[in-house]
Structure formats: C-alpha cells, structure tokens
Design a protein around this motif. Structure first.
Motif, short mmCIF file in Angstrom:
data_model
loop_
_atom_site.label_atom_id
_atom_site.label_comp_id
_atom_site.label_asym_id
_atom_site.label_seq_id
_atom_site.Cartn_x
_atom_site.Cartn_y
_atom_site.Cartn_z
N ARG A 92 -1.65 -4.10 25.38
CA ARG A 92 -2.38 -5.07 26.16
C ARG A 92 -3.81 -4.79 25.51
NH1 ARG A 92 1.41 -3.51 28.73
NH2 ARG A 92 0.77 -1.47 29.12
N ASP A 93 -4.10 -3.93 24.60
CA ASP A 93 -5.24 -3.53 24.00
C ASP A 93 -5.74 -4.41 22.85
OD1 ASP A 93 -5.66 -1.46 25.94
OD2 ASP A 93 -4.27 -0.42 24.67
N GLY A 94 -5.30 -5.54 22.64
CA GLY A 94 -5.62 -6.34 21.42
C GLY A 94 -4.25 -7.24 20.72
N SER A 100 -7.68 -10.74 18.41
CA SER A 100 -8.71 -10.46 19.59
C SER A 100 -8.57 -8.96 19.90
CB SER A 100 -8.31 -11.07 20.80
OG SER A 100 -8.75 -10.75 21.79
N VAL A 101 -9.71 -8.41 19.81
CA VAL A 101 -9.69 -6.99 20.28
C VAL A 101 -10.05 -6.61 21.71
CG1 VAL A 101 -10.19 -6.31 17.93
CG2 VAL A 101 -12.10 -6.67 19.42
N GLU A 102 -10.29 -7.69 22.51
CA GLU A 102 -10.41 -7.69 24.01
C GLU A 102 -8.98 -7.19 24.64
OE1 GLU A 102 -12.21 -11.22 25.39
OE2 GLU A 102 -13.78 -11.34 23.91
N ARG A 103 -9.31 -6.15 25.61
CA ARG A 103 -8.15 -5.76 26.49
C ARG A 103 -7.81 -6.94 27.38
NH1 ARG A 103 -5.89 -2.53 30.71
NH2 ARG A 103 -4.65 -0.98 29.76
N GLY A 157 3.03 -10.82 13.86
CA GLY A 157 1.89 -10.52 14.65
C GLY A 157 2.28 -9.09 15.37
N ASN A 158 1.17 -8.41 16.13
CA ASN A 158 0.95 -7.39 16.68
C ASN A 158 0.07 -7.55 18.09
OD1 ASN A 158 -1.05 -4.95 17.18
ND2 ASN A 158 0.93 -4.12 16.45
N LEU A 159 0.85 -6.87 19.11
CA LEU A 159 -0.03 -6.66 20.34
C LEU A 159 -0.09 -5.18 20.52
CD1 LEU A 159 2.23 -9.25 21.01
CD2 LEU A 159 0.83 -9.35 23.06
N ARG A 160 -1.31 -4.64 20.42
CA ARG A 160 -1.64 -3.23 20.33
C ARG A 160 -1.63 -2.56 21.80
NH1 ARG A 160 -3.23 0.65 17.52
NH2 ARG A 160 -5.11 2.18 18.17
N ALA A 161 -0.78 -1.28 21.74
CA ALA A 161 -0.96 -0.36 22.92
C ALA A 161 -1.81 0.85 22.28
CB ALA A 161 0.21 -0.08 23.49
N VAL A 194 -10.02 3.80 19.87
CA VAL A 194 -11.15 3.34 19.25
C VAL A 194 -12.44 3.04 20.04
CG1 VAL A 194 -12.37 1.68 17.46
CG2 VAL A 194 -9.79 2.63 17.34
N ALA A 195 -13.34 3.52 20.39
CA ALA A 195 -14.33 3.08 21.61
C ALA A 195 -14.88 1.85 21.27
CB ALA A 195 -15.28 4.44 21.51
N GLU A 196 -15.10 1.69 20.24
CA GLU A 196 -15.69 0.26 19.81
C GLU A 196 -15.17 -0.64 18.97
OE1 GLU A 196 -19.98 0.14 19.18
OE2 GLU A 196 -20.50 1.57 20.89
#
Length: 470
Positions: free
Chosen positions: A36-38, A59-62, A85-89, A96-98
């Motif tokens: 859910r982190d991007g 998208s890098v929006e949570r 594709g990838n969905l990042r956890a 990565v703070a920003e």
C-alpha cells in the motif's frame, strides 16, 4: 515485501483486450493487500520495431489504490507484449522519507524492466561490485535491474543470451525474491524467478497472467505456482525453465518404525545410491519395545546410522495403539479402517524430521506411506506428501532444499513385499504387528495385510506368527 503482477498477451482481439484489462484491474486491486506504499506498472507492446512501445505509470502516494479499479481501462490496446507491475510494502530497512517516482518499481536499466518482491540482503555488494548503470534510488530492488544492465551485449543479445543473463543475475542474489522482468527487444517474453517468495501464473485465451497469490485471480482460473528456487522464460503458450532442474542431494533421512513399509522404503533409497540414515520416533506405541529392537537390527543389517528421537506428545487415551490392553481390530476390519489412528502422527513426524534434516544437512526425507494403507489412513495418501512438499520451501531457511520422497507411496502391500525381496531388504528383521510380544500376533490389520501379501507373491514370510490362520 510487496506484491508483483503481470501479463503476457498475444494475438489480442478488441474483445480480448477489454477482458484482459478487466482481469488486470482485478489482480492489481486484489494485490493491494500486500502493498500500500506505492504502485507502478510497465507496459511494453511489440509493434514490429526493435524496441516496441513502452508505457509506464507510477504513484508513490500511500493507499492510492483505495477505491480504484480502473487502472487498465485507459491503457493503450496491447495486442502482443508484456506488462509487469509492483505494489510496494515498504520495510523499515528500506524506508524512504520523501519518496520520488524513481523510488517506485518497476525499475528500468539497459533495456530491462524489473519488478521484485522480497528483500535483497546483498544489494550493496551487487551495486558496488557488479552493477554498471546506477539508478537514483537506494531501494534494494534496484540492484537487480543494475546487475542485468551491466551486460554490454544487451542491445544485440538473443533471447537465449538474455535468458542466460537473467539466470546469472538470479544466481548472485542473497535474500528473498520473486521477480518478473521484460526486455525492450523482446516484448513477447516475460522472465520470472523466485525462491520462497511466491509467483502464481495462469493461462487464458491468448494471455498468461501473473500474481503473488492464487487468491488474486478471478474465479474460474486455475493458477499454478512457479516452483520455488527456479527461473523461467514465458513466451506465448510456453514456459521454458532456464535453470537445469536441480537434482536433489543424495543424503536421505528415512522415518522408519522398523516395519516392512518403511524398511523397504529405506532399502529402495539405498539401492538408488542415497546415503541413508534411519530416524525412529518413540511416541508411546504399545509395540515400542519390539519396534525398537527391530529398528536396531535393521540398522545393523543395512549398515546405516540410526537416530532415535522421543515424541512424547500423546496420552494413552489418545489412541488404542497407545494402550497395552486395548482392543485391536483384526483381519479385513483392521485393514480397511483406521481403528488405531494416532492423531496427526505422520504430520508431527514429518515436521520433526524436517527440522532435524535441515539442522543436520539432509537433502531428502523418506517415508513408508503406501497406496494400500491410504485406503484407511489419510496421511498415507500420496496427495498428503505432495501438499507437504508444496509447503516445505516456506518452512525451512532461505536456500535450503528439502523434499519428502515416498519410495513405496504408490505401491500396494503385495508390491512392497515383491520389491523388498527383490532388493534384499531385511524383511525377517522387521516388526509389523500392532501388538507387543515375542512374535507377531497374526491377527491385527498389519499382520493380516503382510501375510496376505506374501501369499499373493507365492513366497514364505520369514516372520513367525502366534496365529497363522487369520
């Protein structure tokens, strides 16, 4: 720590394109439970040119997946090509703070497009000593794309050469991984590799879909798991294994009660060239004394090491087999139903054997389950072993290769007798009886099956029985 997904398509009609988009939307949305982190995906279509058509969204929006199911509705109609594709956890070690768009997968380098689920423990080594092109992110997965891009022949490489490059990259990884990759010059190919991180795939009318769980596919699909610790090249209608099927090692730990079935299983593995060790569990069986004497004699006769482990988890009332004075079913009744069932015995034994085998460096675990007793005992059914083997890669350490083999798993009792006599197994030293005593009772289910099996073969049983007419 992510979900990955993808699709390989070919010969798409407009109707098929619409359906493919719908399926990809469903897979991507369902995959959101693992990341859910991007998110990001890469589309590559073969248009008859050397590099094809590339399209990417990120998208890098949570939680930006929430409430959406239209990701592929506006996608350029793709008739042949690959999507990954990838969905990042985001793990704490890769926070990565920003986040910027180039922190989100897919990663792209040297014509390669890569998505990864897992943790690369040696990413710094790969990036510092092996990689060529540097990507502007500190996320460990980028090391995979950089390693692939280091091969300067990528621009002119054949499909076979790219396959070798991909497999070479996989062989250098330390950590956990499930990887999907494409290359600009071969849009009709998807590369896949995994260790214990899962990749599932399913074929359907001009497409092959990929996901991190079989549960992410729509109803009606029959997904298959990419075998753990393997690398593959998927092309239209075909899956080609890149790594040679790794032969299992030859050190075998055989769970052996001292009975006919497990002793023949051990002898079969020994005849096949395995370094056989016997593992005997003492779990409170009423026949524990003669079983122990039998396994000692068998170990000496076969000249193999014996390991004895206590398994004191049962109370006597848990099974008639644990009670010295309980009634034991005889004859056909004892052979056709598990009256003396010991709760989950084979599951417990295999679990303990797995831990012992992993710790001591064994490659195989042998069991004497067989087709005849599968008629009464669920844990003798070969499918039980198949399911256990499917689970094993997720139960042992990274890089450990263990599997359970069943040398007599598809044999009936008369076939086990024939095989044992053929191999010269010490049949006269075994203990098959449910009862304890100086000789076999001759009436319990195992005695009945053994005597009948010898009769079918026209052979004389080397054992003595208290009763020979039952």
């Amino acid at each position: 720590m992510c979900a990955i997904f993808g699709c390989l398509v070919w010969g798409m009609s407009p109707m098929h394109v619409t359906r493919t988009n719908q399926i990809m939307n469903q897979i991507m949305v369902a995959s959101g439970e693992r990341g859910r982190d991007g998110w990001g995906y890469h589309v590559q279509e073969d248009r008859g040119h050397s590099t094809g058509y590339n399209f990417e969204r990120k998208s890098v929006e949570r939680n930006s997946l929430h409430g959406r199911n239209d990701f592929f509705d506006e996608m350029h109609p793709i008739h042949q090509g690959g999507i990954i594709g990838n969905l990042r956890a985001e793990p704490t070690t890769e926070y990565v703070a920003e986040k910027r768009e180039f922190d989100q997968q897919p990663y792209r380098a040297g014509g390669w497009n890569v998505v990864h689920n897992g943790t690369i423990a040696n990413d710094h080594e790969l990036r510092n000593h092996f990689a060529g092109q540097k990507l502007p992110t500190g996320v460990d997965s980028a090391a995979i794309a950089e390693f692939l891009a280091r091969d300067e022949t990528n621009d002119t490489a054949t499909e076979t050469e790219l396959s070798a490059t991909f497999f070479n990259m996989v062989s250098h990884l330390k950590g956990s991984y499930a990887i999907l990759a494409t290359h600009d010059h071969y849009p009709g190919v998807v590369f896949a590799a995994c260790n214990y991180r899962p990749i599932w795939y399913a074929w359907l009318d001009g497409a092959c879909f990929f996901a991190s769980s079989k549960d992410y596919f729509p109803a009606g699909f029959a997904p298959q798991m990419v075998p753990p610790y393997s690398a593959w090249r998927f092309t239209p209608m075909h899956a080609h294994r890149l790594d040679p099927a790794v032969l299992q090692g030859r050190k075998a730990l055989v769970v052996c009660s001292g009975g006919m079935d497990s002793v023949v299983a051990a002898k079969a593995l020994q005849a096949d060239g395995c370094d056989v060790h016997l593992l005997h569990f003492q779990y409170g069986s009423r026949a524990e004394s003669p079983e122990y004497a039998a396994i000692m004699a068998v170990s000496n006769a076969m000249q193999v090491p014996l390991h004895v482990l206590p398994m004191g988890i049962y109370d006597k009332e848990d099974s008639p087999l644990l009670q010295a004075d309980s009634e034991i079913a005889g004859g056909e009744a004892g052979a056709e139903f598990a009256h003396e069932w010991v709760p989950a015995r084979n599951l417990v034994m295999l679990s303990l054997a797995t831990a012992y085998a992993e710790a001591k460096g064994f490659d195989l675990i042998g069991l004497g389950n067989n087709l005849e007793e599968a008629g009464a005992y669920p844990d003798n059914e070969p499918e039980f072993i198949n399911r256990f083997n499917e689970m094993l890669p997720f139960a042992v350490g990274d890089g450990k290769r263990l599997s359970v083999v069943m040398p007599v798993g598809n044999l009936m009792k008369h076939e086990i007798v024939a095989l044992g006599e053929q191999l010269g197994a010490p049949m006269g030293l075994t203990w098959s009886c449910y009862r304890s005593g100086p000789v076999h009772c001759g009436t319990c289910g195992p005695c009945f099956m053994r005597k009948t099996a010898y009769t079918i073969n026209g052979l004389e049983d080397p054992l003595q029985y208290a009763r020979k007419d039952s």
